[in-house]
Design an enzyme around this catalytic site. Sequence first.
Site, short mmCIF file in Angstrom:
data_model
loop_
_atom_site.label_atom_id
_atom_site.label_comp_id
_atom_site.label_asym_id
_atom_site.label_seq_id
_atom_site.Cartn_x
_atom_site.Cartn_y
_atom_site.Cartn_z
N GLY A 69 -31.40 95.77 0.19
CA GLY A 69 -31.69 94.34 0.32
C GLY A 69 -33.13 94.05 -0.07
O GLY A 69 -33.92 94.96 -0.31
N PRO A 70 -33.49 92.77 -0.14
CA PRO A 70 -34.84 92.36 -0.54
C PRO A 70 -35.89 92.88 0.43
O PRO A 70 -35.58 93.22 1.58
CB PRO A 70 -34.76 90.83 -0.53
CG PRO A 70 -33.31 90.50 -0.53
CD PRO A 70 -32.62 91.62 0.15
N PRO A 71 -37.15 92.91 0.00
CA PRO A 71 -38.24 93.33 0.90
C PRO A 71 -38.37 92.38 2.08
O PRO A 71 -38.14 91.17 1.97
CB PRO A 71 -39.49 93.26 0.01
CG PRO A 71 -38.98 93.30 -1.39
CD PRO A 71 -37.64 92.64 -1.37
N GLY A 109 -35.91 93.60 7.17
CA GLY A 109 -35.74 94.32 8.43
C GLY A 109 -35.07 95.67 8.33
O GLY A 109 -34.54 96.17 9.31
N LYS A 110 -35.11 96.30 7.16
CA LYS A 110 -34.45 97.59 6.99
C LYS A 110 -35.10 98.68 7.85
O LYS A 110 -34.42 99.47 8.51
CB LYS A 110 -34.44 97.99 5.52
CG LYS A 110 -33.68 97.03 4.62
CD LYS A 110 -33.61 97.51 3.19
CE LYS A 110 -34.94 97.41 2.48
NZ LYS A 110 -35.41 96.02 2.32
N THR A 111 -36.43 98.71 7.86
CA THR A 111 -37.14 99.71 8.66
C THR A 111 -36.94 99.45 10.15
O THR A 111 -36.75 100.38 10.94
CB THR A 111 -38.65 99.69 8.33
OG1 THR A 111 -38.82 99.91 6.93
CG2 THR A 111 -39.39 100.76 9.10
N HIS A 163 -47.42 63.46 -11.55
CA HIS A 163 -46.49 64.57 -11.80
C HIS A 163 -45.68 64.89 -10.54
O HIS A 163 -44.45 64.98 -10.58
CB HIS A 163 -47.30 65.79 -12.26
CG HIS A 163 -46.49 66.99 -12.58
ND1 HIS A 163 -46.24 67.41 -13.86
CD2 HIS A 163 -45.83 67.89 -11.78
CE1 HIS A 163 -45.48 68.49 -13.85
NE2 HIS A 163 -45.23 68.80 -12.59
N GLU A 164 -46.37 65.06 -9.42
CA GLU A 164 -45.69 65.44 -8.18
C GLU A 164 -44.82 64.30 -7.65
O GLU A 164 -43.74 64.55 -7.10
CB GLU A 164 -46.71 65.85 -7.12
CG GLU A 164 -47.57 67.05 -7.51
CD GLU A 164 -46.75 68.27 -7.89
OE1 GLU A 164 -45.61 68.43 -7.39
OE2 GLU A 164 -47.24 69.09 -8.70
N ASP A 191 -42.14 74.51 -14.40
CA ASP A 191 -40.97 73.64 -14.25
C ASP A 191 -39.97 73.86 -15.37
O ASP A 191 -38.75 73.92 -15.14
CB ASP A 191 -41.41 72.16 -14.25
CG ASP A 191 -42.33 71.83 -13.09
OD1 ASP A 191 -42.24 72.50 -12.05
OD2 ASP A 191 -43.15 70.91 -13.24
#
Length: 501
Positions: free
Chosen positions: A109-111, A114-116, A335-336, A410
Amino acid sequence: MGKEVLYGVVPGILIFLLFLGVNITPFLLFGAVLGGIFFLMARQGNMAALSARGKSSRHAVPKSTITFADIGGQERAKKELKEALDFLIHKEKIEQYGIRPIKGVLLTGPPGTGKTLMAKAAANYTDSAFVAASGSQFIEMYVGVGAQRIRDLFKEVRTLAEKNGQDSGIIFIDEIDVIGGKREGQQQREYDQTLNQLLTEMDGITTSDKPRILVIAATNRKDMLDSALLRPGRFDRHITVDLPDKTAREQILTIHTAKKPLAADVSLEQIAQETFGFSGAQLESVANEAAIYAMRENAPAIARRHFSQAVDKVMMGEKVDREASADEKRRVAMHELGHAIASEWVRPGSVSQVTLSPRGQALGYVRQNPMEDRYLYTREALEKQIMVCLAGAVAEEIYYGGRSTGSKNDFEQALGMAQEIVQSGMSRLGIVNMKLVDRHQVHEEVNRLLEELLEKTREVLKRHDAVFQAGVGILLEQEVLHGHTFRELLTTNKHANELAV
């Protein structure tokens, strides 16, 4: 001191012999041979030292206090892992059913998901000896060192379990893709030997082992692993530890704010909704940064605004000292506001705030509030999101007659989504094989989609001139335009347009 004397005396003796007319060639040859022997002995000593350092770098982890209850969300992943761990606990039951023990569990899974933490909770759940190592610890320039460290790792966990009177041991290897990458004839011999030794050790795990050993490994790149590791009988279970959904995000925030003073206006559910795509590690950082912002102000409790600032920091980075010119600020504001108007038009209530203060590489940004977590997208949903991406450049065209480099990111996002429409068979080309279809044909279809959406976005923004003018004034004065204030401007503009008609 002895070396200095040696370096001074030996050349002196050789020069004296040469002065007497003695042939010193045999002495030089003898010295070269002796030096070679000393060099080899020193090299072996260095290898032994490297091996010793490797052993000391891997150490038994103190008994973990982390439990599965401390890990927010990931209910499916925790259930699968617990089932694998039960084979370590209920030995008699698995023998009754003739079940082969699970030797390895691969967490992918992604970094930051919670794997560790799950590996540490596993050791606590089973009361097992726990030894942890990283894939990079097994790689050295000397061939055979990595394989020896694998053997030492299995020996260490068995010794530790016996010493503590435990019936089982867990070996956790993080970043296993470093040593377990695909073997395609291009890797170094050291990598192959290390991987082969790991496979050999796992093949040697049997039901009758005392203590019973389980190998848990973690990786962000399962696609990079060698097929020999992934086959049944080695890493039997592949458990995906994915990014948390909204419910899981709220649980994680609850865990990380349990000992923090929260103000009455803080809604963890609302923060969870705004943090779609955040990992558990990022959510922990949000809670921590919010507390830091509150401490800076010496506030009695962590307020909603502190969490808002923390989300911005984790998402975009800290505020920077760049000071844009008045013309640039006005252009960025337009722009925003273009992004914000398009976002509210396609998803009412989605804009959380529009900001003109620079963060990271952005001179301004719109923070959107996802109404729901989405994992599948229709063509209509993708087209709406493309319009939001294009709206910033379109606003610049309307008010300045051209675009700026601020639209680069964008456009990259818009192109990616337009290509997704084509690849998913939702364009006029129908279902296509991207390897066989003509690239020019795909390019034309993507351009056609973008041009249509550019024109549609232009029509929408032109109807909101009053919002642009009022919004720019607020942004230039206050640098922040909150979502509720922005929606009031949109409502006023809508009523004005209806009266004009």
